[in-house]
Scaffold this active site. Structure first.
Site, PDB file in Angstrom:
ATOM      1  N   ARG A 198       0.836  -1.201   0.000  1.00  0.00           N
ATOM      2  CA  ARG A 198       0.000   0.000   0.000  1.00  0.00           C
ATOM      3  C   ARG A 198       0.867   1.246   0.000  1.00  0.00           C
ATOM      4  NH1 ARG A 198      -5.359  -1.973   3.278  1.00  0.00           N
ATOM      5  NH2 ARG A 198      -6.442  -2.471   1.351  1.00  0.00           N
TER       6      ARG A 198
ATOM      7  N   GLN B   1      -1.332   2.572  -5.561  1.00  0.00           N
ATOM      8  CA  GLN B   1      -2.750   2.759  -5.211  1.00  0.00           C
ATOM      9  C   GLN B   1      -3.686   2.324  -6.321  1.00  0.00           C
ATOM     10  OE1 GLN B   1      -3.655   6.679  -3.756  1.00  0.00           O
ATOM     11  NE2 GLN B   1      -2.951   6.161  -1.711  1.00  0.00           N
TER      12      GLN B   1
ATOM     13  N   ASP C  51      -4.490  -1.322  -6.188  1.00  0.00           N
ATOM     14  CA  ASP C  51      -4.944  -1.852  -4.898  1.00  0.00           C
ATOM     15  C   ASP C  51      -6.303  -2.536  -5.048  1.00  0.00           C
ATOM     16  OD1 ASP C  51      -5.683  -2.346  -2.305  1.00  0.00           O
ATOM     17  OD2 ASP C  51      -5.193  -0.350  -1.558  1.00  0.00           O
TER      18      ASP C  51
ATOM     19  N   SER D  57      -8.614  -2.826  -1.920  1.00  0.00           N
ATOM     20  CA  SER D  57      -9.433  -1.640  -1.664  1.00  0.00           C
ATOM     21  C   SER D  57     -10.570  -1.510  -2.666  1.00  0.00           C
ATOM     22  CB  SER D  57      -8.578  -0.371  -1.714  1.00  0.00           C
ATOM     23  OG  SER D  57      -7.728  -0.324  -0.603  1.00  0.00           O
TER      24      SER D  57
ATOM     25  N   TYR E 145      -2.402  -1.584   9.205  1.00  0.00           N
ATOM     26  CA  TYR E 145      -3.355  -2.652   9.464  1.00  0.00           C
ATOM     27  C   TYR E 145      -3.564  -2.847  10.960  1.00  0.00           C
ATOM     28  CZ  TYR E 145      -3.189  -4.280   4.604  1.00  0.00           C
ATOM     29  OH  TYR E 145      -3.303  -4.387   3.255  1.00  0.00           O
TER      30      TYR E 145
END
Ligand code: NAD
Length: 378
Positions: A123, A128, A131, A134, A231
């Site tokens: 990440r 991004q 990802d 996500s 996380y």
């Protein structure tokens, strides 16, 4: 010119597809040729003709699509038959669920192919756009609220009518990561009164910025409960007991509970006990997004609605699959960006394994499961 294959996902209930006509065009612009299995896009409402119009070749079967493939783009882990149809030296990219689907990775290793797990894309800012966790979690969070509204025998918003008022639904979101934040936003848009909890202190402000109330035991352990990667950490038994007592008081007043809590590489934390479910009002609905990773809620079963006391526990294993056109479109863009790192300027698959994104995502190479995080699980 390297050949990219996209095949029909064969896992039951998997409606997503790893490429869209738009991503096919862009893969071709990278100098790649694309073969799509006939019907691969059907679950996401993409006809073969649209892939063909974008420049893809259509193959009648998965085996035909795979025979010449240098790169296989997948949503889920390939089946043994699919792996057996791959050329040694080919590359596979997908949501390979590496902690839980080790046998599939071993089969890929034995076949002599390399595999990258999209779950392991780091990440960092540059990644991004790749990802996939996500992009899929965001849609799962949205869809969870839609499923909850469907299973709930009452309205979500407050309504003032000539025949009297309807109270707004009380919605409690447990786990305020990507999926949870989208669930909060969606439940708010539908008019619910929303509260949320998480063990990461950073989530408090995010929850509040969406207009929901944050509910958590905010002690010293809570203030330190986040890894450098952002996380959650597993919490101590003491913390869990204090948090459970707080949640018990709260949960019995809720109409809808949506649980999204995950800890990478581990079984999902148990957040809702049987007693807590039994304390809920008749007609309450619980949606457990973690059901595929073992579940956050006692009694939740994948792809089943379990009734416990007066509450319905809905365990949908593949929520992004219920919004397949959008989840496929976003996932295809995640993959396209990733393939941009795999392909060289001449349209060959030539991954630079010094690239930190590729290095982090590589799970199978050189005939073995090669990722350090997967070594201890042997
Ligand atoms: P995830 O799917 O691993 O977990 C979902 C949520 O469950 C997390 O917020 C986690 O803290 C929470 N959780 C775990 N154990 C819990 C427990 N016992 N009780 C309550 N909640 C618990 O996480 P995620 O949604 O993928 O993302 C985690 C964080 O990383 C989020 O803040 C997210 O915004 C951030 N993120 C950053 C980037 C980036 O910088 N590129 C990308 C995506 C996400």
């Amino acid at each position: 010119m390297a050949v990219v294959a996209v095949i029909t996902e064969s896992r039951a209930g998997e409606t997503r597809v790893a490429a869209t006509p738009d991503s096919v065009k862009k893969l071709m612009a990278l100098g790649l040729s694309v073969t799509v299995q006939a019907g691969a896009g059907a679950g996401a409402s993409i006809p073969d003709a649209d892939y063909e119009a974008a420049g893809a070749k259509i193959a009648g079967t998965a085996a035909a699509a795979l025979a010449e493939a240098d790169l296989l783009l997948k949503v889920r882990t390939p089946t043994p038959e699919e792996t057996a149809s791959l050329k040694p030296g080919a590359v596979v990219v997908g949501l390979l669920n590496p902690f839980l689907e080790r046998p599939a990775l071993e089969a890929l290793a034995a076949r002599g192919v390399s595999a990258f797990a999209m779950e392991f894309v780091p990440r960092i800012t540059r990644a991004q756009v790749m990802d996939a966790l996500s992009s899929q979690a965001n849609l799962a969070g949205y869809r969870a609220v839609i499923e909850a509204a469907e299973a709930f025998g009452r309205a979500m918003p407050m309504m003032m009518t000539a025949a009297g008022a309807i109270a707004p639904a009380k919605v409690f979101v447990m786990g305020a990561g990507v999926a949870g934040l989208q669930a909060i936003a969606t439940a708010r848009r539908l008019g619910g009164v929303v509260t949320a909890t998480d063990v990461r202190p950073a989530s408090k402000e995010q929850v509040e910025s969406l207009g929901a109330k944050f509910i958590a035991v905010e002690d010293e352990e809570f203030k330190a409960a986040e890894t450098a990667a952002g996380y959650a950490k597993p919490m101590s038994a003491e913390y869990q007991a204090k948090q459970a007592a707080l949640v018990s008081e709260h949960i019995k007043k809720q109409d809808i509970v949506i649980t999204t809590a995950l800890i990478p590489g581990r079984a999902a934390p148990r957040l809702v006990s049987e007693e807590q479910v039994l304390s809920m009002k008749p007609g309450s609905v619980i949606i457990d997004l973690a059901v595929e990773q073992g579940g956050n809620v006692a009694g939740a079963k994948a792809d089943e609605v379990v009734t416990l006391g007066g509450a319905k526990i809905v365990g949908i294993a593949n929520l992004p699959g219920r919004i397949a056109a959008d989840s496929s479109a976003l996932y295809a863009r995640n993959l396209l960006a990733f393939v941009g790192l795999l392909a060289d300027k001449t349209g060959q698959i030539a991954p630079d394994l010094e690239d930190e994104i590729l290095k982090a995502a590589l799970v199978v190479s050189g005939g073995a499961i090669s990722h350090p995080a997967l070594q201890s699980a042997a």
